[in-house]
Enzyme design. Sequence first.
Site, PDB file in Angstrom:
ATOM      1  N   GLY A  52      36.087  54.218  37.761  1.00  0.00           N
ATOM      2  CA  GLY A  52      36.351  52.898  38.334  1.00  0.00           C
ATOM      3  C   GLY A  52      35.878  52.698  39.765  1.00  0.00           C
ATOM      4  O   GLY A  52      35.369  51.641  40.115  1.00  0.00           O
ATOM      5  N   ASP A 111      47.691  49.396  40.926  1.00  0.00           N
ATOM      6  CA  ASP A 111      48.401  48.552  39.964  1.00  0.00           C
ATOM      7  C   ASP A 111      49.870  48.977  39.954  1.00  0.00           C
ATOM      8  O   ASP A 111      50.624  48.594  40.841  1.00  0.00           O
ATOM      9  CB  ASP A 111      47.686  48.721  38.617  1.00  0.00           C
ATOM     10  N   VAL A 161      41.322  42.629  35.217  1.00  0.00           N
ATOM     11  CA  VAL A 161      40.002  42.218  35.676  1.00  0.00           C
ATOM     12  C   VAL A 161      38.930  43.257  35.336  1.00  0.00           C
ATOM     13  O   VAL A 161      39.238  44.436  35.134  1.00  0.00           O
ATOM     14  CB  VAL A 161      39.993  41.933  37.200  1.00  0.00           C
ATOM     15  N   ARG A 173      31.227  47.264  33.813  1.00  0.00           N
ATOM     16  CA  ARG A 173      31.293  47.901  35.134  1.00  0.00           C
ATOM     17  C   ARG A 173      30.164  47.419  36.030  1.00  0.00           C
ATOM     18  O   ARG A 173      30.276  47.404  37.243  1.00  0.00           O
ATOM     19  CB  ARG A 173      31.193  49.423  35.000  1.00  0.00           C
TER      20      ARG A 173
HETATM   21  P1  5GP Z   1      48.083  52.417  38.196  1.00  0.00           P
HETATM   22  O1  5GP Z   1      48.318  53.886  37.953  1.00  0.00           O
HETATM   23  O2  5GP Z   1      48.205  51.980  39.626  1.00  0.00           O
HETATM   24  O3  5GP Z   1      48.918  51.566  37.267  1.00  0.00           O
HETATM   25  O4  5GP Z   1      46.650  52.118  37.661  1.00  0.00           O
HETATM   26  C1  5GP Z   1      45.535  52.295  38.361  1.00  0.00           C
HETATM   27  C2  5GP Z   1      44.374  52.407  37.396  1.00  0.00           C
HETATM   28  O5  5GP Z   1      44.524  51.526  36.271  1.00  0.00           O
HETATM   29  C3  5GP Z   1      43.122  51.951  38.061  1.00  0.00           C
HETATM   30  O6  5GP Z   1      42.464  53.035  38.663  1.00  0.00           O
HETATM   31  C4  5GP Z   1      42.327  51.377  36.912  1.00  0.00           C
HETATM   32  O7  5GP Z   1      41.600  52.416  36.282  1.00  0.00           O
HETATM   33  C5  5GP Z   1      43.340  50.877  35.950  1.00  0.00           C
HETATM   34  N1  5GP Z   1      43.545  49.415  36.096  1.00  0.00           N
HETATM   35  C6  5GP Z   1      44.604  48.782  36.634  1.00  0.00           C
HETATM   36  N2  5GP Z   1      44.444  47.453  36.599  1.00  0.00           N
HETATM   37  C7  5GP Z   1      43.232  47.244  36.049  1.00  0.00           C
HETATM   38  C8  5GP Z   1      42.472  46.066  35.766  1.00  0.00           C
HETATM   39  O8  5GP Z   1      42.855  44.916  36.006  1.00  0.00           O
HETATM   40  N3  5GP Z   1      41.242  46.263  35.201  1.00  0.00           N
HETATM   41  C9  5GP Z   1      40.745  47.484  34.898  1.00  0.00           C
HETATM   42  N4  5GP Z   1      39.555  47.558  34.352  1.00  0.00           N
HETATM   43  N5  5GP Z   1      41.437  48.626  35.163  1.00  0.00           N
HETATM   44  C10 5GP Z   1      42.659  48.501  35.721  1.00  0.00           C
HETATM   45 MG    MG Z   2      40.638  53.874  37.524  1.00  0.00          MG
END
Ligand code: 5GP
Ligand code: MG
Length: 192
Positions: A52, A111, A161, A173
């Site tokens: 990402g 997130d 997104v 991507r």
């Molecule tokens: P967290 O552990 O904070 O919930 O998630 C972080 C990871 O979730 C990010 O590095 C990403 O890979 C994925 N992620 C979170 N939100 C999105 C989004 O809106 N789109 C995409 N493509 N990946 C997301």
């Molecule tokens: Mg990621």
Amino acid sequence: MRTTKNLLPTYQDLEEIIVSESMIRRRVRTLGAEISAAFGGEEITAVAIINGALLFAADLLREVRQPIRLDCIRVSSYRNETRSLGKPEIVHSLTIDIANRHVLLLDDVLDTGKTLSAVVNLIKKLNPASVKTCVLLDKKGRREVDFEADFVGFSIPDQFVVGYGLDFAERYRNLPCIGVLKSHLQNPPEWH
Ligand code: 5GP
Ligand code: MG
């Protein structure tokens, strides 16, 4: 068999553009200046969470003025779906030494906070001189663990997104902007 035409990432698959290409370019430049200032003259050991953060890291690191060492870490939590599957898995760990180094951890989206807090804990066990975090996007409303990044590109609403490194089932991507997919494209079974 799907045709190449259907696989091409396209703006037409987006319902809405959340961050345009020019907004990204401008913000990445100022973010690079903020990071350069925050680290003073110190060398930075950048750790990008791939896939990402790949495009973001490539652009951002060229806006940072001091010497940089770069490594990548692979963490899987979303797989091919638009929702989190729970605990992040560290699939590929660091390959360079970070003891006594100033680490800058780069991710695409903050997130729930689970991924970054897990990776920060892992990095802290390796005795770095300091750890700072930088994310392209921050969805503040989605946090499940208490975590804030030191540098944030854009705060965005709670929407899934794609683009500029962010994928849906590994596609999109390479879109130069960040946007929301049309809803009928968010769960085509043949993509899983
Ligand atoms: P967290 O552990 O904070 O919930 O998630 C972080 C990871 O979730 C990010 O590095 C990403 O890979 C994925 N992620 C979170 N939100 C999105 C989004 O809106 N789109 C995409 N493509 N990946 C997301
Ligand atoms: Mg990621």
